[in-house]
Design an enzyme around this catalytic site. Structure first.
Site, PDB file in Angstrom:
ATOM      1  N   GLU B 186       9.532   5.346  41.586  1.00  0.00           N
ATOM      2  CA  GLU B 186       8.937   4.178  42.241  1.00  0.00           C
ATOM      3  C   GLU B 186       9.981   3.212  42.782  1.00  0.00           C
ATOM      4  O   GLU B 186       9.852   2.700  43.899  1.00  0.00           O
ATOM      5  CB  GLU B 186       8.024   3.410  41.272  1.00  0.00           C
ATOM      6  CG  GLU B 186       6.656   4.033  41.075  1.00  0.00           C
ATOM      7  CD  GLU B 186       6.661   5.171  40.081  1.00  0.00           C
ATOM      8  OE1 GLU B 186       7.708   5.422  39.445  1.00  0.00           O
ATOM      9  OE2 GLU B 186       5.608   5.824  39.934  1.00  0.00           O
ATOM     10  N   HIS B 255      -1.471   1.451  30.960  1.00  0.00           N
ATOM     11  CA  HIS B 255      -2.152   1.910  32.176  1.00  0.00           C
ATOM     12  C   HIS B 255      -3.385   1.083  32.500  1.00  0.00           C
ATOM     13  O   HIS B 255      -4.208   1.495  33.298  1.00  0.00           O
ATOM     14  CB  HIS B 255      -2.558   3.382  32.044  1.00  0.00           C
ATOM     15  CG  HIS B 255      -1.405   4.332  32.048  1.00  0.00           C
ATOM     16  ND1 HIS B 255      -0.573   4.483  30.975  1.00  0.00           N
ATOM     17  CD2 HIS B 255      -0.932   5.158  33.007  1.00  0.00           C
ATOM     18  CE1 HIS B 255       0.364   5.381  31.260  1.00  0.00           C
ATOM     19  NE2 HIS B 255       0.170   5.804  32.485  1.00  0.00           N
TER      20      HIS B 255
END
Lengths: 335, 453
Positions: B186, B255
């Site tokens: 990322e 998450h």
């Protein structure tokens, strides 16, 4: 900026040696950075430049050699030790110095300062303050070159300290995977702030840092502008020819501290002096020019005089130029 | 004896799926690990294996059946010496994996709830009901057709068709040059996208979820958001960062997080967080065209919901405008993204109690359309903010603070905030439910600011 005198013969970047005019330009460009930085240091001491100020003194051969090897349309991106890079891009020292003093006439209207200078006109993409962040950014500029098939190469500079950042390796991976036209230049000036290479780097040969990604690398004497130019030219040719990314490690040295507030306890004065005496990129190159009878001592003195004038004017301009209007506070946040 | 083979849950948020194909027939002997069927979810088509040994009895669901609920019996398995027992729905165990309160609000969302459409859509415009997932894909496809500088990059966006199937079909239409699978890096690919934006391209960077964008937040804030300012306006970064944000279901603390307030604070960014499909489409198209970096916060649970979208050639909505999705006179309820679903349900409950709630979907979090909220509060004199984010320094905090600054004299009660609880998201089903804001809490807060119990 490419010197047309270099590109003679049967094509660009193929002539083995630069012309004498080009060599004198190298000298001029390096000396301009040296004198500019000395003056910037002085203005910092006077309180006219604030914040962080990272001087490029000692490393001039790297940026001058590389910049002269570029072709029009190629782009450059670097970190916060960027004064030399924007000057070598051909930007007016007045606008650069005025940015350092935080004036409206600075190239970022006084909003960026020493670490954040840009010139869209000259394809100079900054000037970035976060160690290593410019490496994926430069890889992305190269991605755009490939996307547009414009034949341009992006030069992404980093210090050897930044070369330990994870995002650098993420970039190497993608650049090789996608065969992006990017040339990574590691300016190894031996110290990441106050930490020497051997204290921070398990693999101190930075040109080898791309091996795991099949990115080739080469070590270059970054104190010798001709060596830099030659290596840069070859590497650019390789990258431009579709060879994918490449790494050049420039062995160089900075004389001054990491920034102006660096007490420099991590090395001895003798170490610095010894490098200066033996390896100074400007002194050594000046001697070469004289030895090869490409310039006389008088010529070099004349160049120095001209540069002192330019730098004096830049400093005066930067001191006298007005600060940005208060209304500028809220401009340039969004388009 | 026989046991039932149940429709499996193949993702944390799956509620139902299509039994695409049987790979066994009645009477077949099966062993553990044998493939039984292909199940198509809204995200992927997956093969489903046998766990127990035995002989396939009756196939209870024909292949090609859509909307088979998770844990519904789909076949019977005769084991060892027994005959197939009659199938009794009652013998199906209570679903464990699928949170019931989510199941109750997922597919298919009643169109009536979402019938309030954009005021600027011309009268008589045909409305087409599509999922938020399709709306997002259509927005990207339309913009990619319109502008060759727009490209999509991210993890699994190309060959896999998107981890959440948002980019379905894009690789086929636009090719590998413009729909790019990245390594799982990322930090690197976000920086690369920002650099491509600096160079004049218009990247759409998809994060598999915004949780992973924390690896890249330096590039989003320090590089994308600030460079225009630091360059005195010279540099531009026309980029969209998008992906699912906020709590999913049963995926625990790392998450399940709402990043709205993180990005909404940053000058130089625009931040969009739609709920309805029309907003998802119109605002994503606007985001792609915007010359500024835009953080586009989607929601995994909302992806599969269907809403009407105006059938227009080029439906673009302005960034920075909230929308009154239900008019009311008694209390103003404000939310964004998934929180809007809570508002809709709470409004129905409140109506039963004779309370007429006005609902505002902020849609954009930066710039925040506080004027629409203030105008509503001037009418209702009561404010409740609703969000799934943590309560401290949240969007709700900001809305409350600004309303107090701008409309203090109109308030007949202190504003109330309903939010996620101030804890990392727990995994356990019951704790997760407690950690999230509920319709009951919204109803209670609305009644509290009305001094009703």
């Amino acid at each position: 900026m490419s010197d047309p005198s270099v590109a003679e013969g049967d094509g660009v970047n193929t002539r083995p040696t630069p012309s004498s005019a080009t060599l004198k330009k190298f000298y001029h460009d390096m000396l301009l950075i040296r004198r500019f930085e000395e003056r910037a240091g002085q203005l910092y001491g006077m309180g006219l430049i604030g914040g962080f100020c990272h001087l490029y003194i000692g490393q001039e051969a790297v940026v001058v050699g590389m910049q002269n090897a570029l072709l029009p349309g190629d782009q450059v991106i670097t970190a916060y030790r960027d004064h030399g890079h924007i000057l070598a891009s051909g930007m007016d020292p007045k606008g650069v110095m005025a940015e350092l003093t935080g004036r409206a006439a600075g190239y970022s209207k006084g909003k960026g300062g020493s670490m954040h200078m840009f010139s869209v006109e000259k394809n100079f993409f900054g000037g970035h303050g976060i160690v290593g962040a410019q490496v994926p950014l430069g890889t992305g500029i190269a991605f755009a070159n490939k996307y547009r098939e414009n034949g341009a190469v992006t030069l992404a500079y980093m210090g050897e300290g930044a070369a330990n950042q994870g995002q650098v390796y993420e970039s190497f991976n993608m650049a090789e995977l996608w065969h992006l036209p990017v040339l990574y230049v590691v300016e190894n000036n031996q110290y990441a702030m106050g930490t020497s290479v051997e204290r921070a780097s398990a693999q101190p040969k930075f040109y080898k840092r791309g091996e795991s990604f099949n990115v080739p690398g080469e070590e270059v004497d970054g104190m010798d502008v001709e060596a830099v130019f030659e290596a840069g030219r070859k590497a650019l040719e390789f990258v431009r020819g579709g060879g994918g990314p490449m790494i050049l490690e420039m062995k160089t040295y900075r004389y001054r501290g990491h920034s102006m507030s660096d007490p420099a306890k991590y090395r001895t004065r003798d170490e610095v002096q010894s490098i200066r005496d033996r390896k100074d990129p400007i002194d050594q190159f000046g001697k070469k020019l004289v030895d090869r009878e490409l310039a006389s001592d008088v010529d070099l003195k004349t160049i120095d005089k001209e540069i002192r004038l330019i730098v004096n004017e830049a400093a005066e301009f930067a001191i006298e130029a007005p600060e940005p209007e208060a209304s500028e506070l809220y401009t340039d946040v969004l388009a | 004896m026989s046991t039932q083979i149940l429709m499996p849950a193949l993702s944390p948020t799956m509620e139902e799926g299509k039994l695409a194909k049987w790979l066994v027939k009645e009477g077949d002997e099966v062993h553990s690990g044998d493939l039984l069927a292909e199940i198509e979810t809204d995200k992927a088509t997956m093969e489903f294996e046998a766990v127990d040994e035995g002989r396939i009895g009756k196939l209870l669901v024909a292949e090609g059946t859509e909307g088979v609920k998770v844990n519904a019996p789909i076949a019977e398995l005769i084991t060892e010496d027994g005959e197939a027992a009659p199938v009794a729905a009652a013998s199906v165990k209570e679903p464990v994996a699928a949170p019931k309160e989510v199941a109750g609000t997922v597919a298919p969302t009643p169109v009536a709830k979402a019938a309030l459409i954009e005021p600027q859509v011309p009268d008589g415009t045909e409305m087409v009901t599509i999922t938020v997932r399709e709306a997002l894909r259509d927005a990207m496809a339309e913009e990619m057709r319109r502008d060759p500088d727009v490209f999509l990059m991210g993890e699994e966006v190309a060959q896999y068709q998107g981890a959440y199937k948002i980019s379905q079909g894009l690789l086929e239409e636009f090719g590998a040059k413009r729909v790019i699978d990245t390594p799982i890096t990322e930090h690197g690919f976000t920086g690369l996208g920002v650099g491509a934006g600096f160079a004049g391209l218009k990247p759409i960077v998809e994060f598999m979820t915004w949780n992973f964008a924390m690896q890249a937040i330096d590039q989003i804030i320090n590089s994308a958001a600030k460079t225009r300012y630091m360059s005195g306006g010279q540099m531009s970064c026309p980029i969209v960062f998008r992906g699912p944000n906020g709590p999913a279901a049963r995926v625990a603390a790392q998450h399940s997080q709402d990043y709205s307030a993180w990005y909404a604070r940053v000058p130089g960014l625009k931040v969009v967080a739609p709920y309805f499909a029309a907003d998802a489409k119109g605002l994503l198209k606007a985001a792609i065209r915007d010359p500024n970096p835009v953080v586009f916060l989607e929601n995994e649970i909302v992806y599969g919901r269907s809403f009407p979208v105006p059938k227009l050639d080029d439906f673009v909505l302005p960034i920075g405008k909230a929308r009154v999705i239900r008019e009311g006179k008694d209390v103003t309820l404000v939310s964004y993204s998934m929180g809007v679903a809570l508002l809709l349900d709470a409004a129905e409950e409140l109506a039963k109690a004779g309370i007429d709630a006005e609902l505002i979907d902020l849609r954009t979090l930066r710039p925040l359309d506080i004027d629409t909220v203030v105008a509503s509060v001037q009418k209702t004199n009561r404010l409740v903010t609703v969000e799934q984010d943590w309560p401290i320094c949240s969007i709700g905090s900001e809305v409350c603070a600004q309303v107090v600054e701008k409309a203090f004299d109109y308030l007949d009660a202190p504003p109330a905030k309903v939010s996620g609880k101030d804890v990392p998201m727990p995994y356990a089903h019951n704790l997760e439910k407690l950690a999230l804001p509920s319709v009951e809490e919204v109803v209670a807060a609305a009644k509290a600011v009305l001094y009703r119990s």
